[in-house]
Design a protein around this motif. Sequence first.
Motif, PDB file in Angstrom:
ATOM      1  N   LEU A 171       0.812  -1.212   0.000  1.00 37.70           N
ATOM      2  CA  LEU A 171       0.000   0.000   0.000  1.00 37.70           C
ATOM      3  C   LEU A 171       0.847   1.264   0.000  1.00 37.70           C
ATOM      4  N   ASP A 172       2.150   1.121  -0.058  1.00 38.25           N
ATOM      5  CA  ASP A 172       3.037   2.270  -0.015  1.00 38.25           C
ATOM      6  C   ASP A 172       4.023   2.210  -1.188  1.00 38.25           C
ATOM      7  N   ARG A 173       5.296   2.266  -0.868  1.00 36.12           N
ATOM      8  CA  ARG A 173       6.344   2.239  -1.893  1.00 36.12           C
ATOM      9  C   ARG A 173       7.356   1.172  -1.511  1.00 36.12           C
ATOM     10  N   ALA A 174       7.712   0.309  -2.446  1.00 34.08           N
ATOM     11  CA  ALA A 174       8.609  -0.802  -2.146  1.00 34.08           C
ATOM     12  C   ALA A 174       9.715  -0.897  -3.183  1.00 34.08           C
ATOM     13  N   THR A 186      11.258  -0.951  -8.487  1.00 33.11           N
ATOM     14  CA  THR A 186      10.624  -0.066  -7.510  1.00 33.11           C
ATOM     15  C   THR A 186       9.129  -0.028  -7.782  1.00 33.11           C
ATOM     16  N   TYR A 187       8.351  -0.367  -6.762  1.00 36.17           N
ATOM     17  CA  TYR A 187       6.885  -0.373  -6.855  1.00 36.17           C
ATOM     18  C   TYR A 187       6.348   0.828  -6.090  1.00 36.17           C
ATOM     19  N   ASP A 188       5.463   1.606  -6.720  1.00 31.80           N
ATOM     20  CA  ASP A 188       4.891   2.797  -6.090  1.00 31.80           C
ATOM     21  C   ASP A 188       3.374   2.727  -6.190  1.00 31.80           C
ATOM     22  N   ALA A 189       2.715   2.489  -5.054  1.00 33.18           N
ATOM     23  CA  ALA A 189       1.262   2.347  -5.046  1.00 33.18           C
ATOM     24  C   ALA A 189       0.550   3.630  -5.462  1.00 33.18           C
ATOM     25  N   SER A 190       1.213   4.790  -5.320  1.00 37.75           N
ATOM     26  CA  SER A 190       0.580   6.055  -5.688  1.00 37.75           C
ATOM     27  C   SER A 190       0.362   6.179  -7.188  1.00 37.75           C
ATOM     28  N   LEU A 191       1.021   5.314  -7.980  1.00 41.37           N
ATOM     29  CA  LEU A 191       0.854   5.344  -9.429  1.00 41.37           C
ATOM     30  C   LEU A 191      -0.377   4.575  -9.879  1.00 41.37           C
ATOM     31  N   GLY A 192      -1.107   4.001  -8.907  1.00 35.25           N
ATOM     32  CA  GLY A 192      -2.353   3.342  -9.226  1.00 35.25           C
ATOM     33  C   GLY A 192      -2.252   1.851  -9.459  1.00 35.25           C
ATOM     34  N   TYR A 193      -1.127   1.245  -9.096  1.00 41.97           N
ATOM     35  CA  TYR A 193      -0.989  -0.202  -9.237  1.00 41.97           C
ATOM     36  C   TYR A 193      -1.960  -0.908  -8.286  1.00 41.97           C
ATOM     37  N   LYS A 208      20.060 -13.264  -1.271  1.00 42.02           N
ATOM     38  CA  LYS A 208      19.253 -12.559  -0.283  1.00 42.02           C
ATOM     39  C   LYS A 208      18.227 -11.687  -0.993  1.00 42.02           C
ATOM     40  N   VAL A 209      16.942 -11.945  -0.717  1.00 45.71           N
ATOM     41  CA  VAL A 209      15.851 -11.134  -1.254  1.00 45.71           C
ATOM     42  C   VAL A 209      15.533 -10.046  -0.236  1.00 45.71           C
ATOM     43  N   GLU A 210      15.550  -8.788  -0.709  1.00 44.47           N
ATOM     44  CA  GLU A 210      15.300  -7.650   0.189  1.00 44.47           C
ATOM     45  C   GLU A 210      14.216  -6.768  -0.411  1.00 44.47           C
ATOM     46  N   ILE A 211      13.253  -6.370   0.420  1.00 45.50           N
ATOM     47  CA  ILE A 211      12.212  -5.445   0.000  1.00 45.50           C
ATOM     48  C   ILE A 211      12.162  -4.305   1.018  1.00 45.50           C
ATOM     49  N   LEU A 212      12.540  -3.129   0.574  1.00 44.72           N
ATOM     50  CA  LEU A 212      12.552  -1.948   1.429  1.00 44.72           C
ATOM     51  C   LEU A 212      11.245  -1.186   1.224  1.00 44.72           C
ATOM     52  N   VAL A 213      10.408  -1.142   2.250  1.00 40.94           N
ATOM     53  CA  VAL A 213       9.096  -0.503   2.174  1.00 40.94           C
ATOM     54  C   VAL A 213       9.140   0.836   2.891  1.00 40.94           C
ATOM     55  N   GLU A 214       8.672   1.872   2.203  1.00 42.28           N
ATOM     56  CA  GLU A 214       8.603   3.213   2.777  1.00 42.28           C
ATOM     57  C   GLU A 214       7.151   3.575   3.046  1.00 42.28           C
ATOM     58  N   ASN A 215       6.861   4.017   4.266  1.00 39.01           N
ATOM     59  CA  ASN A 215       5.523   4.471   4.615  1.00 39.01           C
ATOM     60  C   ASN A 215       5.283   5.834   3.978  1.00 39.01           C
ATOM     61  N   MET A 216       4.351   5.901   3.050  1.00 43.94           N
ATOM     62  CA  MET A 216       4.080   7.141   2.325  1.00 43.94           C
ATOM     63  C   MET A 216       2.833   7.868   2.811  1.00 43.94           C
ATOM     64  N   GLY A 217       2.132   7.303   3.788  1.00 45.04           N
ATOM     65  CA  GLY A 217       0.907   7.964   4.265  1.00 45.04           C
ATOM     66  C   GLY A 217       0.289   7.173   5.392  1.00 45.04           C
TER      67      GLY A 217
END
Length: 227
Positions: free
Chosen positions: A69-72, A83-90, A111-120
């Motif tokens: 639900l944010d940015r990953a 880079t996945y950005d939920a704000s783009l409507g995905y 090593k699989v890494e997913i960095l998630v940023e809280n955008m809201g």
Amino acid sequence: MEQMNFNQRPPLMFFKTLQRGHMKSVESDKVLSMEELPINNNGGQGYGFILYQTEISQVPREISIDNVLDRAQVLLNSLPVHTYDASLGYKSTIELKIDDKVSSQLEMPCKVEILVENMGRSNYGGTWFSVDKSSKSHKAEMENLPSGIQSRSFIKPKDTFLLMKNWTKGVCFINGHNLGRYWSKGPQQTLYVPAPWLQKGQNELIIFELHSFSSADVSFVESQIFN
């Protein structure tokens, strides 16, 4: 305008700080959302970043990500893949194909890494990922991240603005105070730096850059800038 240059002190790569064990991790058999983390008296984490990590024995052919639900940012052995950005409507599940060019650069174990940023404040639902659509459960490590690039300089203690025109996206801290997020897409190009957060003599600026920079320097300017 006063300029601060980082070239005399090389940038500290974030993932190398993780390898040194400078940060505590949380282990779980399932992927937890930010609010579900067993920290802050089991109150979870309300903002910031989470780094999900798992280790597999071979390079994945495909990575499936759902309900972010944010940015990953997805990385394999700290190599950026997507880079996945939920704000783009995905809305649908994201299926990432790992091509041979990326696979050839990876060493085992992977090593699989997913960095998630809280955008809201969309704090509902969860986040999960799978590798090769396998039903095998992997442990995930979540990191609470304050790190980045450091430098010191001499600036006068007065209200000013930090110009981030050479940087892409991230967060800035001055003397331990969070100045906020910057993003090259704008429209805001500067971050307000109040005088009480500065001190005579040396001041420490930390930049947590998520992507890349064209030049390792910043400037302090007298007024805010929008593009």
